[in-house]
Design an enzyme around this catalytic site. Sequence first.
Site, PDB file in Angstrom:
ATOM      1  N   ASP A 101     -18.886  33.148  48.644  1.00 52.78           N
ATOM      2  CA  ASP A 101     -20.288  34.058  49.185  1.00 52.78           C
ATOM      3  C   ASP A 101     -19.787  34.877  50.420  1.00 52.78           C
ATOM      4  O   ASP A 101     -18.977  34.969  50.763  1.00 52.78           O
ATOM      5  CB  ASP A 101     -20.710  32.424  49.869  1.00 52.78           C
ATOM      6  CG  ASP A 101     -21.011  32.201  48.870  1.00 52.78           C
ATOM      7  OD1 ASP A 101     -21.146  31.564  47.373  1.00 52.78           O
ATOM      8  OD2 ASP A 101     -20.878  30.019  48.828  1.00 52.78           O
TER       9      ASP A 101
HETATM   10  N1  URA Z   1     -17.679  27.122  48.116  1.00 47.56           N
HETATM   11  C1  URA Z   1     -18.254  27.717  48.954  1.00 47.56           C
HETATM   12  O1  URA Z   1     -19.779  26.452  49.007  1.00 47.56           O
HETATM   13  N2  URA Z   1     -19.019  29.168  48.814  1.00 47.56           N
HETATM   14  C2  URA Z   1     -17.834  29.678  48.805  1.00 47.56           C
HETATM   15  O2  URA Z   1     -17.763  30.941  49.613  1.00 47.56           O
HETATM   16  C3  URA Z   1     -16.321  29.040  48.270  1.00 47.56           C
HETATM   17  C4  URA Z   1     -16.606  27.575  47.967  1.00 47.56           C
END
Ligand code: URA
Length: 232
Positions: A101
């Site tokens: 993310d």
């Molecule tokens: N899980 C998440 O919630 N976000 C990420 O960026 C990676 C794994």
Amino acid sequence: MRLDRFVCKSTMLTRVQASSAIERGEVCVNGQTMTSERAQVHENNLVTLNGVALSCRPFRYLLLNKTAGTICSNIDEVYPSLFNNIDIEHRDELHIAGRLDADTTGLVLITDDGRWSFNIITPSKQCRKVYRVGLSKAIDLDAADKFKQGIQLQGEEKLTKPALLEMITPKDVRLTITEGKFHQVKRMFASIGNKVVTLHRERIGDIQLDVMPGEWRYLTQLEIESFSDKDL
Ligand code: URA
């Protein structure tokens, strides 16, 4: 790989220019003119462009320490692309094996070898990903057991695969998962009534993050081979 990709990876031509050259009958495979850009070629085929033999650039494999506020996309969108940190040629040929993310930091693997990245992202290979997680409140004592049993995430049919939760301090934990569902880590903690405030990926399979935020390096041969076609 597809013929148009092969031509791109062995010349300075763009995908559109490569397709046009193929359509014009300028490309031969093993002595035969090939006018379909979708034709499959192997590295040991003799591919020529206007009679000149082409040889494919070797695949590239990188790791990057992603900073917060960058996105796992080849182009800038609401946030800048993490590729802005990687100053190498033919950047557009690279893709990310397992996205993070925008607000997540840490280890990202990048390559132009689709078969290799398949081994990292395909659920059946159960590749281990290790995250350091900062939480808004102290972790419940039974959380490790729940994660080991599997959690029912909203909108998912099946329980999550067994995950390993290790407590560093009550609000700072390490989580190892073998899947990569959308927002998986944040959703797992939300499902036990907690909230992820910081998320950092430390490791994928045997590859450990060892560069400073925003920096990258090429993988070693051993690291590349750790994701070849074998159990991870
Ligand atoms: N899980 C998440 O919630 N976000 C990420 O960026 C990676 C794994």
